[in-house]
Design a protein around this motif. Structure first.
Motif, PDB file in Angstrom:
ATOM      1  N   CYS A 157      -4.068   3.920 -21.637  1.00 47.77           N
ATOM      2  CA  CYS A 157      -3.582   3.156 -20.491  1.00 47.77           C
ATOM      3  C   CYS A 157      -3.729   1.654 -20.721  1.00 47.77           C
ATOM      4  CB  CYS A 157      -4.346   3.556 -19.236  1.00 47.77           C
ATOM      5  SG  CYS A 157      -3.740   2.707 -17.759  1.00 47.77           S
ATOM      6  N   PRO A 158      -2.640   0.889 -20.624  1.00 45.47           N
ATOM      7  CA  PRO A 158      -2.746  -0.559 -20.810  1.00 45.47           C
ATOM      8  C   PRO A 158      -3.442  -1.240 -19.646  1.00 45.47           C
ATOM      9  CG  PRO A 158      -0.525   0.020 -20.160  1.00 45.47           C
ATOM     10  CD  PRO A 158      -1.251   1.313 -20.391  1.00 45.47           C
ATOM     11  N   THR A 195      -1.606   5.827 -27.220  1.00 40.78           N
ATOM     12  CA  THR A 195      -0.941   4.602 -26.806  1.00 40.78           C
ATOM     13  C   THR A 195       0.195   4.257 -27.768  1.00 40.78           C
ATOM     14  OG1 THR A 195      -1.199   2.213 -26.483  1.00 40.78           O
ATOM     15  CG2 THR A 195      -2.673   3.234 -28.079  1.00 40.78           C
ATOM     16  N   ASN A 215       1.876   6.876 -23.565  1.00 39.56           N
ATOM     17  CA  ASN A 215       1.610   6.177 -22.319  1.00 39.56           C
ATOM     18  C   ASN A 215       2.588   5.003 -22.223  1.00 39.56           C
ATOM     19  OD1 ASN A 215       0.328   5.079 -19.945  1.00 39.56           O
ATOM     20  ND2 ASN A 215      -1.566   6.054 -20.601  1.00 39.56           N
ATOM     21  N   THR A 216       2.407   4.173 -21.233  1.00 40.24           N
ATOM     22  CA  THR A 216       3.351   3.075 -21.011  1.00 40.24           C
ATOM     23  C   THR A 216       3.218   1.969 -22.058  1.00 40.24           C
ATOM     24  OG1 THR A 216       1.758   2.132 -19.454  1.00 40.24           O
ATOM     25  CG2 THR A 216       3.523   3.485 -18.548  1.00 40.24           C
ATOM     26  N   MET A 269       2.991  -1.921 -23.210  1.00 33.53           N
ATOM     27  CA  MET A 269       2.509  -3.213 -22.732  1.00 33.53           C
ATOM     28  C   MET A 269       3.660  -4.205 -22.601  1.00 33.53           C
ATOM     29  SD  MET A 269      -0.288  -4.699 -21.813  1.00 33.53           S
ATOM     30  CE  MET A 269      -1.717  -3.997 -22.638  1.00 33.53           C
ATOM     31  N   GLY A 278       2.036  -1.863 -17.900  1.00 29.81           N
ATOM     32  CA  GLY A 278       2.760  -0.816 -18.609  1.00 29.81           C
ATOM     33  C   GLY A 278       4.192  -0.635 -18.149  1.00 29.81           C
ATOM     34  N   SER A 285       7.552   1.643 -18.081  1.00 32.16           N
ATOM     35  CA  SER A 285       7.762   3.086 -18.155  1.00 32.16           C
ATOM     36  C   SER A 285       9.194   3.460 -17.786  1.00 32.16           C
ATOM     37  CB  SER A 285       6.774   3.789 -17.204  1.00 32.16           C
ATOM     38  OG  SER A 285       7.017   3.402 -15.869  1.00 32.16           O
TER      39      SER A 285
END
Length: 287
Positions: free
Chosen positions: A51-52, A91, A116-117, A119, A143, A145
């Protein structure tokens, strides 16, 4: 959240419940978190190393997933404590996503999830000259998405799947695909690249939980179209068709030569006759 986990398992005892957890770089904190969540009856953990928004100054989220040495240490703590399966969430904010995926699997995780999302900075308000979104005049990268990250997610999942297939017993590990899934076709793409399961987050946030039924229905339509009776029949089916740039050039060159031979047209300018101008011109077109 712990009470919600308990209630879900009580109401749906036959369903699998996976808890996504994240903690700072502290062994005691990780062990306490794992113990408390396991007591709720969850079936597995997805450990958020990606997770950012995880506070990097406290070595949380992507701060761990971007540091293979740190990742290996934390995975060791988690897998030594957990009594249920553990998946590590990867990530995309890293040059080679196969490196942390490899470390996670070798450190005891039964699978990995990606991605994940990404940055990003949403933008700058050209009136106030402050970044957006804005909190009391300040912001922090966050993040990105939804559908925009889908092609990136497919590429990352493909890389991990190829690595897992070449270095691990693929039947003993699993891969979960994440990123811009809003249709059955989106889900099918991840499965075709080797994913065992597919996750949806932003799609449900935007369209509601009813999206899941629609997604499943569309995935079944895809399977009927190709006469697939199970997910396993097409999982990873597209992976063999990825190759190198050098090999693509070679394949194209050979294909062009074959097409020219079939057309039986001109092979070079010295063969030009002037008769049948259109056919002779077409025979010299490479593609």
């Amino acid at each position: 959240m712990l009470n919600e986990f308990k209630k879900l398992k009580e109401e749906y005892p036959d369903r699998i419940l996976i808890a996504s957890i994240m903690e700072e770089y502290n062994k005691d904190a990780w062990e306490e978190l794992i113990e408390r969540v396991e007591e709720t009856g969850v079936d597995a953990f997805e450990v958020n190393f990606s997770c950012p928004h995880g506070m990097p100054e406290r070595k949380m989220g992507a701060a761990v997933g971007q540091d293979c040495a740190l990742l290996e240490e934390v995975c060791g703590w988690i897998n030594a404590k957990a009594t249920i399966p553990v998946w590590a969430k990867m990530t995309p904010n890293i040059t080679d996503i196969t490196q942390p995926a490899r470390v996670a699997l070798r450190s005891g995780c039964e699978g990995v999830a990606a991605i994940n999302t990404i940055m990003s900075v949403m933008g700058i308000n050209l009136d106030t000259l402050r970044p957006e979104p804005c909190v009391e005049g300040y912001s922090t990268p966050g993040g990105y998405s939804s559908k925009a990250v889908h092609p990136i997610a497919l590429g990352k999942v493909m890389n991990i799947a190829k690595m897992m297939k070449s270095e691990f017993n693929i039947d003993e590990y699993s891969l979960s695909g994440i990123g811009g899934v809003e249709t059955g076709g989106d889900a099918a793409e991840f499965i075709l690249l080797g994913a065992n399961s597919v996750q949806v987050c932003t799609g449900v946030m935007m369209h509601g939980y009813g999206l899941v039924k629609k997604l499943c229905s569309e995935l079944k339509d895809f399977m009927r179209k190709h006469n697939f009776s199970s997910i396993e029949e097409f999982r990873g089916l597209s992976l063999p068709y990825f190759t190198t740039h050098t090999d693509l050039v070679r394949r194209q060159k050979e294909a062009i030569q074959q097409r020219k031979a079939i057309k039986q047209g001109l092979q070079s300018d010295k063969d030009w006759t002037g008769d049948g101008f259109v056919k002779e011109t077409e025979s010299m077109v490479s593609n």
